[in-house]
Design an enzyme around this catalytic site. Structure first.
Site, PDB file in Angstrom:
ATOM      1  N   ASP A   1       0.849  -1.190   0.000  1.00 22.47           N
ATOM      2  CA  ASP A   1       0.000   0.000   0.000  1.00 22.47           C
ATOM      3  C   ASP A   1       0.888   1.244   0.000  1.00 22.47           C
ATOM      4  O   ASP A   1       1.829   1.323   0.793  1.00 22.47           O
ATOM      5  CB  ASP A   1      -0.845  -0.004   1.280  1.00 22.47           C
ATOM      6  CG  ASP A   1      -2.292   0.315   1.027  1.00 22.47           C
ATOM      7  OD1 ASP A   1      -2.557   1.431   0.559  1.00 22.47           O
ATOM      8  OD2 ASP A   1      -3.137  -0.543   1.295  1.00 22.47           O
TER       9      ASP A   1
ATOM     10  N   ASP B   1      -3.265   4.455  -2.349  1.00 15.85           N
ATOM     11  CA  ASP B   1      -4.391   4.815  -1.493  1.00 15.85           C
ATOM     12  C   ASP B   1      -4.972   6.176  -1.887  1.00 15.85           C
ATOM     13  O   ASP B   1      -4.226   7.126  -2.132  1.00 15.85           O
ATOM     14  CB  ASP B   1      -3.859   4.877  -0.045  1.00 15.85           C
ATOM     15  CG  ASP B   1      -4.929   5.127   0.971  1.00 15.85           C
ATOM     16  OD1 ASP B   1      -5.778   4.252   1.146  1.00 15.85           O
ATOM     17  OD2 ASP B   1      -4.913   6.200   1.608  1.00 15.85           O
TER      18      ASP B   1
ATOM     19  N   GLU C   1      -6.623   3.297  -5.877  1.00 16.24           N
ATOM     20  CA  GLU C   1      -7.931   3.335  -5.225  1.00 16.24           C
ATOM     21  C   GLU C   1      -8.631   4.594  -5.705  1.00 16.24           C
ATOM     22  O   GLU C   1      -8.226   5.704  -5.353  1.00 16.24           O
ATOM     23  CB  GLU C   1      -7.798   3.355  -3.698  1.00 16.24           C
ATOM     24  CG  GLU C   1      -9.149   3.212  -3.022  1.00 16.24           C
ATOM     25  CD  GLU C   1      -9.236   3.817  -1.627  1.00 16.24           C
ATOM     26  OE1 GLU C   1     -10.180   3.489  -0.915  1.00 16.24           O
ATOM     27  OE2 GLU C   1      -8.375   4.640  -1.262  1.00 16.24           O
TER      28      GLU C   1
ATOM     29  N   HIS D   1     -11.140  -3.763   3.164  1.00 13.36           N
ATOM     30  CA  HIS D   1     -11.146  -3.399   4.577  1.00 13.36           C
ATOM     31  C   HIS D   1     -12.007  -2.179   4.880  1.00 13.36           C
ATOM     32  O   HIS D   1     -12.064  -1.737   6.022  1.00 13.36           O
ATOM     33  CB  HIS D   1      -9.705  -3.135   5.014  1.00 13.36           C
ATOM     34  CG  HIS D   1      -9.099  -1.979   4.271  1.00 13.36           C
ATOM     35  ND1 HIS D   1      -8.866  -1.998   2.916  1.00 13.36           N
ATOM     36  CD2 HIS D   1      -8.720  -0.754   4.682  1.00 13.36           C
ATOM     37  CE1 HIS D   1      -8.373  -0.836   2.542  1.00 13.36           C
ATOM     38  NE2 HIS D   1      -8.269  -0.060   3.591  1.00 13.36           N
ATOM     39  N   ASP D   2     -12.644  -1.612   3.839  1.00  9.39           N
ATOM     40  CA  ASP D   2     -13.498  -0.436   4.049  1.00  9.39           C
ATOM     41  C   ASP D   2     -14.985  -0.755   3.880  1.00  9.39           C
ATOM     42  O   ASP D   2     -15.825   0.120   4.107  1.00  9.39           O
ATOM     43  CB  ASP D   2     -13.144   0.664   3.034  1.00  9.39           C
ATOM     44  CG  ASP D   2     -11.741   1.212   3.235  1.00  9.39           C
ATOM     45  OD1 ASP D   2     -11.287   1.277   4.394  1.00  9.39           O
ATOM     46  OD2 ASP D   2     -11.100   1.571   2.218  1.00  9.39           O
TER      47      ASP D   2
HETATM   48  C1  GLC Z   1      -8.391   4.634   1.881  1.00 10.01           C
HETATM   49  C2  GLC Z   1      -8.235   3.377   2.705  1.00 10.01           C
HETATM   50  C3  GLC Z   1      -8.931   3.582   4.016  1.00 10.01           C
HETATM   51  C4  GLC Z   1      -8.293   4.750   4.728  1.00 10.01           C
HETATM   52  C5  GLC Z   1      -8.298   5.993   3.844  1.00 10.01           C
HETATM   53  C6  GLC Z   1      -7.391   7.034   4.383  1.00 10.01           C
HETATM   54  O1  GLC Z   1      -9.682   4.867   1.526  1.00 10.01           O
HETATM   55  O2  GLC Z   1      -8.719   2.269   1.996  1.00 10.01           O
HETATM   56  O3  GLC Z   1      -8.895   2.436   4.819  1.00 10.01           O
HETATM   57  O4  GLC Z   1      -8.995   5.022   5.905  1.00 10.01           O
HETATM   58  O5  GLC Z   1      -7.828   5.725   2.554  1.00 10.01           O
HETATM   59  O6  GLC Z   1      -6.061   6.645   4.215  1.00 10.01           O
END
Ligand code: GLC
Length: 541
Positions: free
Chosen positions: A96, A198, A268, A330-331
Site C-alpha cells: 500500500d 491509497d 484506489e 477493509h473499508d
Molecule cells: C483509503 C483506505 C482507508 C483509509 C483511507 C485514508 O480509503 O482504503 O482504509 O482510511 O484511505 O487513508
C-alpha cells in the site's frame, strides 16, 4: 499476458491475518507462516495493507515513516524475508502506498507545523481563516466534520481529507514529489511487485480552494453512505486533472523497474463518473495499470444491477485497458453479510469468472461475516467521529479464522486478539472448510484453479447473454475456440433458462459442488442461489 492480469490478488490486512508473537495483533512473520496456505489457494499476488510505523489512528493509513516497518508488525529484515519467501512460492507482493496524506506525527509534518517559515511549511496544505475565523472553505472530511484543522501556534488551518491526524500532503510542491518518489524507489529496490495507491484521485485539489457545490441529487461518491460527505459534489477537493501528470511519472518509474519483472500500479479511485474514472488508465495507457473497479461493491445485489455494472465497465474501458473487479475490502461490509451466505457463493463465482483481475479480501474465501464489535472495542475513527450511522469498519477487519482451537488459531490461546473473533469460528474456519468438499473455501479454490487452467476464463472476451429470466445474469467468456458460459441465479428460487442457440455443453462446476456432466442448453434449470460454469461444445466449421 502479465501476472497481474491473469491472477487473483489476495488482500491481507496484516493486523488480522496471523499473530506470531502472542500480542494479539497479526504481523509479517505470521504472513510468512501462511504463505503455504496462499499457495495452496492458488492466488497470484498478495496486497498488504500498511505495515509502516504509525500511531495507528487509522490503523497504518496514517504513516509516520514511509521506509520502515512498525515494530508491531516486525522489521525491515522480516519484510525482505517475506518478499523472498513469497517469490519462492511464486506469489507476488503488492504494498500500500499512502500517497495523499501522512500521520501528524510524521517528521515532515512536525517540521511543517513548527512555524510559518519552516523549511517544510509548504509540504502540506495550509490556508488562512476566513474573516471571522471560520475554515478557508466548506470542504468536509471523509471521517466527519470540516476538512480543516486550526493550528493555534502558527495561526493557520491545515487540510485533512480524512482524520485530523492525517494531514494532506501538498503534491504541487516538487520537494514532496521528489521525497515520495524516493519512497517508491526504496520499496522497488526491496523487490516489491507493485503498489496499491491509497486515495489516489485525491492528491490534487483546486489551487484556488473553491467551495464544493451542494449535491442536490444526493448521488453518492463512495460505495456506501458517508454522512455529510454525501451532501457535496466533490469537484474541488479531489480529482484535479493535474494528478494525471503525477501518475504518468509514477508509471515511468515503475516501467523503468519492470524490465526483468513487471511491476504494477493499482489506484484506489472512488469516482462515480466512469469516463473520469477510466481516464486514470492514462490517455496512452500510461498511468495506472488498473484503477480499482468498485462497481460490484456499489451496485445493488441483483442480476440486472450487476449486469449493468459489468456492461458499463466494459463500455468505458479504453482500448487495450485491462478490467478488474473488487467484491470486498477493509473499508466495506463483508460480502457474506451484504448478500447472505447462500448468495456469497454466487458472488464468488461472479468475482472469479468475470473478465479481468480479481481482488479477494482475506476471509471472504471462507465466508467470514461482519463481526460484532462491543462499543468499548470500537477503534475505527469513522465510527468514533460519526457513531451509530453504521459506517464503522471494525466489523470487516476481525481476525481470520484458521481453525477451531481457542482464538481460532489466529493468536495463542492466552492472548487477547485485537478485535474479537467471530462467535461461529468453530464452523467457519480454514481447517474445517479445507476438509469439506462442498465448502465455500473448496469452491473458491476450484474456481481459482479453473480460471488458471482455462484460457477463455483467463483472457477470453466477455459478452452478456440476452433472453434470460430477470433474476439471472448469464455471460459468455470466449477465447479462440474455447467457450465458457457462466449462469448465475441471484434469487432463492429455481429458474428455467432456454438458450437453444448455445447447443450442448458440460457443467464444469456448480456453486453447490454437487453436479457436473453434460447439459442441453435448450432447456435447463438453476436451483435457488446456484451458479454454473458450463464448457460449451465447439463445432469446428
Ligand atoms: C483509503 C483506505 C482507508 C483509509 C483511507 C485514508 O480509503 O482504503 O482504509 O482510511 O484511505 O487513508
Amino acid at each position: 499476458m502479465l501476472w497481474w492480469q491473469r491472477g487473483v490478488i489476495y488482500q491481507i490486512y496484516p493486523r488480522s491475518f496471523q499473530d506470531s508473537n502472542g500480542d494479539g495483533t497479526g504481523d509479517l512473520r505470521g504472513i510468512i507462516a501462511q504463505l503455504a496456505y496462499l499457495s495452496w489457494l492458488g492466488v497470484e499476488a498478495v496486497w498488504l495493507s500498511p505495515f509502516y510505523p504509525s500511531p495507528m489512528v487509522d490503523f497504518g493509513y496514517d504513516v509516520s515513516n514511509y521506509t520502515d516497518v512498525d515494530a508491531v508488525f516486525g522489521d525491515l529484515a522480516t519484510f525482505d524475508e517475506l518478499i523472498q519467501q513469497a517469490h519462492w512460492y511464486g506469489i507476488k507482493v503488492i504494498i500500500d502506498f499512502v500517497i495523499n496524506h501522512t500521520s501528524d506525527e510524521h517528521p515532515w509534518f512536525l517540521e511543517s507545523r513548527s512555524s510559518r517559515d519552516a523549511s517544510r511549511r509548504h509540504w502540506y496544505i495550509w490556508a488562512d481563516a476566513k474573516p471571522g475565523g471560520t475554515p478557508p472553505n466548506n470542504w468536509v472530511s471523509h471521517f466527519g466534520g470540516s476538512a480543516w484543522e486550526w493550528d493555534a501556534a502558527t495561526g493557520q488551518y491545515y487540510l485533512h481529507s480524512f482524520d485530523k491526524r492525517q494531514p494532506d500532503l501538498n503534491w504541487r510542491n516538487p520537494e514532496v514529489q521528489a521525497a515520495m518518489f524516493d519512497v517508491l524507489r526504496f520499496w522497488l529496490e526491496h523487490e516489491v511487485d507493485g503498489f496499491r495507491i491509497d486515495a489516489a484521485h485525491m492528491i490534487m485539489k483546486d489551487p484556488q480552494l473553491r467551495d464544493n457545490p451542494a449535491n442536490l441529487s444526493r448521488a453518492r461518491a463512495m460505495p456506501k453512505p458517508m454522512g455529510d460527505y454525501d451532501a457535496q459534489l466533490h469537484i474541488y477537493d479531489t480529482g484535479h486533472p493535474d494528478a494525471h501528470g503525477i501518475y504518468r511519472a509514477v508509471r515511468r518509474l515503475l516501467d523503468s523497474y519492470s524490465v526483468e519483472h513487471p511491476r504494477v500500479a493499482i489506484g484506489e479511485m472512488h469516482i462515480p463518473d466512469r469516463k473520469v474514472w477510466a481516464s486514470y488508465y492514462g490517455a496512452n495507457l500510461d498511468e495506472m495499470h488498473m484503477p480499482f473497479n468498485f462497481g460490484l461493491v456499489s451496485a445493488a445485489w441483483n442480476a440486472q444491477a450487476m449486469r449493468q455494472s459489468v456492461d458499463a465497465l466494459e463500455a468505458h474501458l479504453p482500448p487495450g485497458a485491462w478490467p478488474n473487479n473488487v467484491l470486498g475490502n477493509h473499508d466495506e461490509p463483508r460480502i457474506a453479510s451484504r448478500v447472505g451466505p447462500a448468495q456469497a457463493r454466487v458472488a464468488m463465482l461472479l468475482l472469479l469468472t468475470l473478465r479481468g483481475a480479481s481482488t479477494l479480501y482475506y476471509g471472504d474465501e471462507i465466508g467470514m461475516h461482519d463481526g460484532d464489535i462491543p462499543p468499548e472495542r470500537v477503534y475505527d475513527p469513522i465510527e468514533k467521529n460519526m457513531p451509530g450511522l453504521g459506517l464503522g469498519r471494525d466489523p470487516e477487519r476481525t481476525p481470520i479464522q484458521w481453525d477451531s482451537s481457542p482464538n481460532a488459531g489466529f493468536c495463542s490461546p492466552g492472548a487477547e486478539p485485537w478485535l474479537p473473533i467471530a462467535a461461529d469460528y468453530k464452523q467457519i474456519n480454514v481447517a474445517v472448510e479445507r476438509e469439506d468438499p462442498h465448502s465455500l473455501l473448496t469452491l473458491t479454490r476450484r474456481l481459482i484453479e479453473l480460471r488458471r487452467s482455462k484460457l477463455a476464463l483467463t483472457m477470453g472476451s466477455y459478452c452478456a447473454i440476452e433472453g434470460v429470466p430477470d433474476d439471472c445474469f448469464v455471460y459468455l467468456r470466449q477465447s479462440s475456440n474455447q467457450r465458457h458460459l457462466i449462469a448465475l441465479n441471484f434469487s432463492g428460487h429455481e429458474q428455467t433458462l432456454k438458450l437453444p442457440e448455445m447447443g450442448k455443453g458440460r457443467i464444469v462446476l456448480s456453486t453447490y459442488l454437487d453436479r457436473e456432466g453434460s447439459i442441453d442448453l435448450a432447456l435447463f434449470r438453476l436451483r435457488g442461489d446456484e451458479g454454473f460454469v458450463i464448457e460449451l461444445v465447439c463445432h469446428d466449421t
